[in-house]
Design an enzyme around this catalytic site. Sequence first.
Site, PDB file in Angstrom:
ATOM      1  N   HIS A  71     -10.168   1.408   1.002  1.00 47.30           N
ATOM      2  CA  HIS A  71      -9.689   2.750   1.352  1.00 47.30           C
ATOM      3  C   HIS A  71     -10.843   3.737   1.499  1.00 47.30           C
ATOM      4  O   HIS A  71     -10.905   4.487   2.481  1.00 47.30           O
ATOM      5  CB  HIS A  71      -8.712   3.266   0.289  1.00 47.30           C
ATOM      6  CG  HIS A  71      -7.291   2.907   0.549  1.00 47.30           C
ATOM      7  ND1 HIS A  71      -6.628   3.205   1.717  1.00 47.30           N
ATOM      8  CD2 HIS A  71      -6.366   2.268  -0.245  1.00 47.30           C
ATOM      9  CE1 HIS A  71      -5.380   2.774   1.652  1.00 47.30           C
ATOM     10  NE2 HIS A  71      -5.196   2.194   0.484  1.00 47.30           N
ATOM     11  N   CYS A  96       0.853  -1.181   0.000  1.00 49.35           N
ATOM     12  CA  CYS A  96       0.000   0.000   0.000  1.00 49.35           C
ATOM     13  C   CYS A  96       0.889   1.231   0.000  1.00 49.35           C
ATOM     14  O   CYS A  96       1.857   1.301   0.768  1.00 49.35           O
ATOM     15  CB  CYS A  96      -0.905  -0.004   1.229  1.00 49.35           C
ATOM     16  SG  CYS A  96      -1.986   1.436   1.356  1.00 49.35           S
ATOM     17  N   HIS A 147      -8.927  -3.618  -2.584  1.00 51.07           N
ATOM     18  CA  HIS A 147      -8.030  -2.797  -1.755  1.00 51.07           C
ATOM     19  C   HIS A 147      -8.436  -1.325  -1.794  1.00 51.07           C
ATOM     20  O   HIS A 147      -8.529  -0.658  -0.757  1.00 51.07           O
ATOM     21  CB  HIS A 147      -6.599  -2.982  -2.266  1.00 51.07           C
ATOM     22  CG  HIS A 147      -5.551  -2.193  -1.549  1.00 51.07           C
ATOM     23  ND1 HIS A 147      -4.595  -2.788  -0.755  1.00 51.07           N
ATOM     24  CD2 HIS A 147      -5.285  -0.858  -1.518  1.00 51.07           C
ATOM     25  CE1 HIS A 147      -3.793  -1.855  -0.264  1.00 51.07           C
ATOM     26  NE2 HIS A 147      -4.194  -0.675  -0.714  1.00 51.07           N
ATOM     27  N   GLU A 148      -8.694  -0.815  -3.006  1.00 54.82           N
ATOM     28  CA  GLU A 148      -9.034   0.605  -3.137  1.00 54.82           C
ATOM     29  C   GLU A 148     -10.425   0.902  -2.581  1.00 54.82           C
ATOM     30  O   GLU A 148     -10.654   1.977  -2.001  1.00 54.82           O
ATOM     31  CB  GLU A 148      -8.926   1.046  -4.597  1.00 54.82           C
ATOM     32  CG  GLU A 148      -7.535   0.885  -5.209  1.00 54.82           C
ATOM     33  CD  GLU A 148      -6.431   1.548  -4.401  1.00 54.82           C
ATOM     34  OE1 GLU A 148      -6.701   2.566  -3.723  1.00 54.82           O
ATOM     35  OE2 GLU A 148      -5.303   1.036  -4.421  1.00 54.82           O
TER      36      GLU A 148
END
Length: 211
Positions: free
Chosen positions: A166, A120, A162-163
């Site tokens: 976020h 990351c 993953h994004e």
Amino acid sequence: MPRVFVQGNPVDHYPRHAPEARHGSVRRITEAGEDVLHKPCRDVTEFGPDLAALVDDMFLTMYIAEGAGLAANQVGVGLRLFVYDCPDDDGVRHVGHVVNPVLEALDPADRRLLDDHEGCLSVPGAVMEVPRPDRAVVHGQDKDGNPITIEGTGYFARCLAHETDHVNGRVYLDRLSKRERKEALRQVTDRRADVHARRFANIEAVEALTS
């Protein structure tokens, strides 16, 4: 088989870096522990030049940092938005952005979890194994407000998940055990300076990077 998909659509030719990066400015990348990374982002409700400029900045910042994806809160903006330039496991390149992303809940029978290494940009230098589904579907909008759906498998599915984490206020450290998190933070301590030195060198070469 097409080798590049832009916003989920196949294209015959595409430059080394997304054209948006040519118009962008480099922004500072936030790091784990900063408040903006640990709370859910706000929905984007205004589409226009300011949003387009943010997308430009995010693409350039992502390339400078040698990343495969970048969320808006990673440049200090608490909006539901991310950009990506990421291959899947077949080497097919996927490039684009998603505004107000929502990760579709997939039937467990139609997916399998893959343990693979994940890093990351906001956890500089750390790489850990994180289980993620081998397929991901994200619904959202483009920077003009048009609805889009992006599907990915393998490494690209990992990027989409993953994004989306976020923009929901989660970093991948939150998916680790206490022992694994301690190891990740040790890696940050050991490697952070080298990561930032490389980013600084890329900033100095920004004209070549976007040519």
